[in-house]
Write a protein that holds these residues in place. Structure first.
Motif, PDB file in Angstrom:
ATOM      1  N   ALA A 198       9.510  20.080  19.147  1.00 18.58           N
ATOM      2  CA  ALA A 198       9.623  19.054  18.106  1.00 18.58           C
ATOM      3  C   ALA A 198       9.407  17.667  18.694  1.00 18.58           C
ATOM      4  O   ALA A 198       9.869  17.362  19.801  1.00 18.58           O
ATOM      5  CB  ALA A 198      10.988  19.122  17.432  1.00 18.58           C
ATOM      6  N   ASP A 199       8.667  16.837  17.942  1.00 21.31           N
ATOM      7  CA  ASP A 199       8.658  15.396  18.179  1.00 21.31           C
ATOM      8  C   ASP A 199       9.691  14.809  17.231  1.00 21.31           C
ATOM      9  O   ASP A 199       9.674  15.102  16.027  1.00 21.31           O
ATOM     10  CB  ASP A 199       7.284  14.800  17.879  1.00 21.31           C
ATOM     11  N   VAL A 200      10.578  14.001  17.765  1.00 27.59           N
ATOM     12  CA  VAL A 200      11.706  13.492  16.990  1.00 27.59           C
ATOM     13  C   VAL A 200      11.537  12.000  16.756  1.00 27.59           C
ATOM     14  O   VAL A 200      11.374  11.231  17.709  1.00 27.59           O
ATOM     15  CB  VAL A 200      13.040  13.756  17.724  1.00 27.59           C
ATOM     16  N   ASN A 201      11.551  11.594  15.490  1.00 31.79           N
ATOM     17  CA  ASN A 201      11.469  10.177  15.135  1.00 31.79           C
ATOM     18  C   ASN A 201      12.849   9.691  14.713  1.00 31.79           C
ATOM     19  O   ASN A 201      13.458  10.250  13.793  1.00 31.79           O
ATOM     20  CB  ASN A 201      10.469   9.981  13.995  1.00 31.79           C
ATOM     21  N   ILE A 202      13.320   8.653  15.388  1.00 32.50           N
ATOM     22  CA  ILE A 202      14.689   8.171  15.187  1.00 32.50           C
ATOM     23  C   ILE A 202      14.674   6.659  15.022  1.00 32.50           C
ATOM     24  O   ILE A 202      13.997   5.947  15.773  1.00 32.50           O
ATOM     25  CB  ILE A 202      15.588   8.511  16.405  1.00 32.50           C
ATOM     26  N   SER A 203      15.429   6.177  14.052  1.00 30.57           N
ATOM     27  CA  SER A 203      15.628   4.727  13.925  1.00 30.57           C
ATOM     28  C   SER A 203      17.056   4.459  13.488  1.00 30.57           C
ATOM     29  O   SER A 203      17.666   5.254  12.771  1.00 30.57           O
ATOM     30  CB  SER A 203      14.642   4.122  12.919  1.00 30.57           C
ATOM     31  N   VAL A 204      17.589   3.346  13.957  1.00 27.06           N
ATOM     32  CA  VAL A 204      18.897   2.882  13.499  1.00 27.06           C
ATOM     33  C   VAL A 204      18.688   1.555  12.784  1.00 27.06           C
ATOM     34  O   VAL A 204      17.662   0.895  12.952  1.00 27.06           O
ATOM     35  CB  VAL A 204      19.896   2.716  14.669  1.00 27.06           C
ATOM     36  N   LYS A 205      19.643   1.172  11.992  1.00 23.32           N
ATOM     37  CA  LYS A 205      19.533  -0.063  11.227  1.00 23.32           C
ATOM     38  C   LYS A 205      19.343  -1.250  12.172  1.00 23.32           C
ATOM     39  O   LYS A 205      20.097  -1.438  13.112  1.00 23.32           O
ATOM     40  CB  LYS A 205      20.788  -0.261  10.373  1.00 23.32           C
ATOM     41  N   GLY A 206      18.291  -2.024  11.917  1.00 28.00           N
ATOM     42  CA  GLY A 206      18.007  -3.185  12.749  1.00 28.00           C
ATOM     43  C   GLY A 206      16.980  -2.949  13.836  1.00 28.00           C
ATOM     44  O   GLY A 206      16.683  -3.857  14.617  1.00 28.00           O
ATOM     45  N   GLY A 207      16.412  -1.716  13.886  1.00 25.31           N
ATOM     46  CA  GLY A 207      15.432  -1.423  14.932  1.00 25.31           C
ATOM     47  C   GLY A 207      14.219  -0.689  14.409  1.00 25.31           C
ATOM     48  O   GLY A 207      14.216  -0.181  13.290  1.00 25.31           O
ATOM     49  N   GLU A 208      13.167  -0.643  15.222  1.00 27.57           N
ATOM     50  CA  GLU A 208      11.940   0.079  14.886  1.00 27.57           C
ATOM     51  C   GLU A 208      12.101   1.579  15.146  1.00 27.57           C
ATOM     52  O   GLU A 208      13.007   2.006  15.866  1.00 27.57           O
ATOM     53  CB  GLU A 208      10.771  -0.458  15.718  1.00 27.57           C
ATOM     54  N   ARG A 209      11.185   2.359  14.582  1.00 21.83           N
ATOM     55  CA  ARG A 209      11.203   3.808  14.785  1.00 21.83           C
ATOM     56  C   ARG A 209      10.720   4.146  16.196  1.00 21.83           C
ATOM     57  O   ARG A 209       9.718   3.637  16.672  1.00 21.83           O
ATOM     58  CB  ARG A 209      10.304   4.476  13.741  1.00 21.83           C
ATOM     59  N   VAL A 210      11.463   5.050  16.848  1.00 24.20           N
ATOM     60  CA  VAL A 210      11.130   5.521  18.192  1.00 24.20           C
ATOM     61  C   VAL A 210      10.857   7.020  18.119  1.00 24.20           C
ATOM     62  O   VAL A 210      11.593   7.758  17.468  1.00 24.20           O
ATOM     63  CB  VAL A 210      12.286   5.234  19.179  1.00 24.20           C
ATOM     64  N   GLU A 211       9.780   7.448  18.785  1.00 21.36           N
ATOM     65  CA  GLU A 211       9.433   8.871  18.808  1.00 21.36           C
ATOM     66  C   GLU A 211       9.739   9.449  20.185  1.00 21.36           C
ATOM     67  O   GLU A 211       9.365   8.878  21.209  1.00 21.36           O
ATOM     68  CB  GLU A 211       7.954   9.073  18.486  1.00 21.36           C
ATOM     69  N   VAL A 212      10.429  10.595  20.203  1.00 18.67           N
ATOM     70  CA  VAL A 212      10.676  11.333  21.443  1.00 18.67           C
ATOM     71  C   VAL A 212       9.819  12.589  21.390  1.00 18.67           C
ATOM     72  O   VAL A 212       9.957  13.412  20.487  1.00 18.67           O
ATOM     73  CB  VAL A 212      12.164  11.698  21.606  1.00 18.67           C
ATOM     74  N   LYS A 213       8.920  12.736  22.363  1.00 20.18           N
ATOM     75  CA  LYS A 213       7.884  13.774  22.317  1.00 20.18           C
ATOM     76  C   LYS A 213       8.338  15.093  22.945  1.00 20.18           C
ATOM     77  O   LYS A 213       9.079  15.118  23.926  1.00 20.18           O
ATOM     78  CB  LYS A 213       6.626  13.304  23.065  1.00 20.18           C
ATOM     79  N   ASN A 214       7.849  16.176  22.328  1.00 18.90           N
ATOM     80  CA  ASN A 214       7.866  17.520  22.929  1.00 18.90           C
ATOM     81  C   ASN A 214       9.237  17.959  23.433  1.00 18.90           C
ATOM     82  O   ASN A 214       9.407  18.314  24.607  1.00 18.90           O
ATOM     83  CB  ASN A 214       6.853  17.606  24.079  1.00 18.90           C
ATOM     84  N   VAL A 215      10.213  17.941  22.543  1.00 20.61           N
ATOM     85  CA  VAL A 215      11.551  18.416  22.898  1.00 20.61           C
ATOM     86  C   VAL A 215      11.602  19.920  22.610  1.00 20.61           C
ATOM     87  O   VAL A 215      11.206  20.379  21.538  1.00 20.61           O
ATOM     88  CB  VAL A 215      12.643  17.660  22.121  1.00 20.61           C
ATOM     89  N   VAL A 221      17.012  19.002  21.171  1.00 15.93           N
ATOM     90  CA  VAL A 221      16.781  18.015  20.103  1.00 15.93           C
ATOM     91  C   VAL A 221      18.085  17.320  19.754  1.00 15.93           C
ATOM     92  O   VAL A 221      18.136  16.085  19.616  1.00 15.93           O
ATOM     93  CB  VAL A 221      16.169  18.699  18.859  1.00 15.93           C
ATOM     94  N   GLU A 222      19.159  18.081  19.622  1.00 16.44           N
ATOM     95  CA  GLU A 222      20.466  17.491  19.315  1.00 16.44           C
ATOM     96  C   GLU A 222      20.875  16.500  20.403  1.00 16.44           C
ATOM     97  O   GLU A 222      21.315  15.375  20.109  1.00 16.44           O
ATOM     98  CB  GLU A 222      21.513  18.600  19.186  1.00 16.44           C
ATOM     99  N   ASP A 223      20.714  16.890  21.657  1.00 18.61           N
ATOM    100  CA  ASP A 223      21.119  16.010  22.768  1.00 18.61           C
ATOM    101  C   ASP A 223      20.231  14.764  22.839  1.00 18.61           C
ATOM    102  O   ASP A 223      20.725  13.655  23.082  1.00 18.61           O
ATOM    103  CB  ASP A 223      21.042  16.771  24.094  1.00 18.61           C
ATOM    104  N   ALA A 224      18.923  14.931  22.633  1.00 18.87           N
ATOM    105  CA  ALA A 224      18.002  13.793  22.680  1.00 18.87           C
ATOM    106  C   ALA A 224      18.323  12.786  21.572  1.00 18.87           C
ATOM    107  O   ALA A 224      18.296  11.565  21.800  1.00 18.87           O
ATOM    108  CB  ALA A 224      16.562  14.276  22.561  1.00 18.87           C
ATOM    109  N   ILE A 225      18.620  13.283  20.374  1.00 15.20           N
ATOM    110  CA  ILE A 225      18.949  12.385  19.261  1.00 15.20           C
ATOM    111  C   ILE A 225      20.250  11.644  19.540  1.00 15.20           C
ATOM    112  O   ILE A 225      20.343  10.425  19.324  1.00 15.20           O
ATOM    113  CB  ILE A 225      19.042  13.178  17.942  1.00 15.20           C
ATOM    114  N   ASN A 226      21.263  12.360  20.014  1.00 16.42           N
ATOM    115  CA  ASN A 226      22.538  11.696  20.321  1.00 16.42           C
ATOM    116  C   ASN A 226      22.349  10.600  21.361  1.00 16.42           C
ATOM    117  O   ASN A 226      22.922   9.504  21.244  1.00 16.42           O
ATOM    118  CB  ASN A 226      23.563  12.724  20.816  1.00 16.42           C
TER     119      ASN A 226
END
Length: 475
Positions: A198-215, A221-226
């Motif tokens: 999975a490529d994971v796209n994550i953003s928090v309020k006040g920031g741009e979207r960040v993609e984490v590749k090839n998890v 995936v759970e650990d990378a998102i946390n």
């Protein structure tokens, strides 16, 4: 649940059901093969090589779309997704793009996750790039990279969600359910390394979207998102700008590290591949595949509750992994205490597998082993405690319960004279507990435990309880 967090997934699934690559006749299974030996001019992208579509990929794309409640396109159009990166030698990937003049195989679907709907934006069929190998195992410490083009051109489904996920745990549950659906469809053997990423796209309020590749796994995936949520929140609090970028999940250090500035869709310069004509998807073809649909996890869970009278929770845990559900049904074909089987598989069997990073398919304890265990238990020859001791060794060695019981001398002791002698020793040594047991019968369990300790857990539990109660005048 984190209201300030948005998470979307781009899941890449290797269609392991296909025996050849997506656009050539090279074998799609390259397991154990020497690097760069399962290749041809097409999957290497050499000049003049012409791709030819493996039509069975369309079948599996439509089956997935039906299972995920998607709208299926009337025609399939392949696009060239351009980027310069060493894992794609021709500098573009044959994929699909849902935009003007283009069309993905399906869009606008959903998966129901408990009471929540997670929307599916689109499903694409595409080719996998080559495998990048870091000699040290880490992008940070390797002085160079290696490329294995055996993987190049293997068939993938890309399943893209809307940013409807709100926590790392929710993302893991989604991936586990998606994995189960794909396994029940027979599309992917997800126990194969890198079969589902999975490529994971994550953003928090006040920031741009960040993609984490090839998890590589739902747990990763759970650990990378946390990690990313914590990193991005800390940056916002410190007034540091979170830029749009692509990051790498370092599996060794359990952190994400920067890779490159995130590309936009315009950067890829999508346009239809001139070598691949549009593929028509007729209503008749869709109806044909509807009739071929197997039982899916939610349907199977409902049947388990009705047929085996187990709880909805037990049924959901069992169907979460197809191999586990299959094992349950294979056991219950011959052993009819369904609740006992479900409890052992969920509470002991799976817990031991997870702790030791072993999959159900890797386990050497098969259905006949577990049936034999229960038969020994019902005959009174062994206790449930002995079952729990034998199970890990069965999983690792494949030895039968009979072999292990004989080797370890673990049969239950039912000799009344011998048990009476041990019980008398315990009652004499535990006088305070004896007095408490006369007032509170629950303390008898403690005395039973002491007898078990003296007999190496081999005393017959039922006989021991009855004999202690008789001696204490509680029977």
């Amino acid at each position: 649940m984190d209201d300030d967090v948005k998470i979307g997934l781009e899941v890449h699934v290797h269609i392991t059901a296909l025996k050849t690559k997506l656009f050539c006749s090279c074998p799609s299974d390259y397991t154990g093969k020497d690097p760069n030996t399962v290749t041809c001019p097409v999957c290497l992208g050499l000049p003049g090589a012409i791709p030819v579509l493996n039509e069975n990929a369309v079948k599996y794309g439509i089956l997935t779309a039906l299972a995920l409640n998607c709208q299926i396109a009337e025609k399939l159009i392949f696009d060239r997704k351009h980027y310069f990166y060493p894992d794609m030698s021709k500098n573009y990937q044959i994929s699909q793009y849902d935009g003007p003049g283009s069309m993905a195989i399906a869009k606008d679907g959903y998966i129901k996750l408990n009471d929540k709907i997670i929307r599916i934006r689109r499903i694409n069929i595409e080719e996998d790039p080559a495998k990048i190998v870091y000699p040290t195992g880490s992008i940070l410490t390797s002085k160079y990279t290696l490329l294995d083009y055996n993987r190049s051109g293997t068939p993938l489904l890309e399943i893209v969600t809307e940013p409807d996920l709100r926590s790392a745990k929710e993302a893991r549950f989604f991936l586990e359910k998606l994995r189960s659906i794909l396994e029940h469809l027979g599309i992917c053997d997800c126990s194969i390394e890198a079969a589902m990423k999975a490529d994971v796209n994550i953003s928090v309020k006040g920031g741009e979207r960040v993609e984490v590749k090839n998890v590589g796994s739902p747990k990763d995936v759970e650990d990378a998102i946390n990690y990313e949520i914590a990193r991005q929140r800390a940056s916002v609090l410190q007034g540091i700008n979170i830029k749009r970028e692509t990051r790498h999940w370092d599996n060794e250090r359990r952190v994400t590290v920067p890779l490159r500035t995130k590309e936009t869709e315009e950067d890829y310069r999508y346009f239809p591949d001139p070598d691949l004509p549009p593929y028509s998807i007729t209503p008749e073809l869709i109806e044909k595949f509807k009739r071929e649909m197997p039982e899916l996890p939610d349907q199977r869970a409902e049947r388990f509750v009705k047929q085996y009278n187990i709880t909805p929770y037990q049924a959901q845990v069992l169907v979460n992994e197809k191999a586990l559900a299959d094992l349950f049904e294979e056991i219950t074909n011959k052993y009819k205490n369904y609740t006992k089987v479900a409890n052992l598989l969920i509470n002991d069997y799976m817990r031991w597998l997870n702790e030791n990073n072993i999959t159900v398919t890797q386990s050497k304890a098969k259905a006949n082993h577990i049936i034999e265990l229960f038969e020994y238990l019902d005959s009174g020859l062994i206790s449930i405690k002995i079952i729990k001791e034998l199970l890990p060794e069965m999983i690792l060695t494949g030895k039968t319960p009979g072999q292990l019981i004989k080797e370890k001398g673990m049969t239950n002791i039912k000799d009344e004279n011998y048990l009476e002698k041990i019980i008398d020793e315990v009652l004499n040594e535990e006088k305070e507990a004896v007095e408490k047991a006369k007032r509170d019968p629950k303390v008898v369990n403690y005395l039973v435990g002491m007898v078990m300790k003296k007999t190496g857990k081999r005393a017959d539990p039922q006989m021991t309880v009855e004999m202690i109660k008789q001696k204490l005048g509680l029977a």
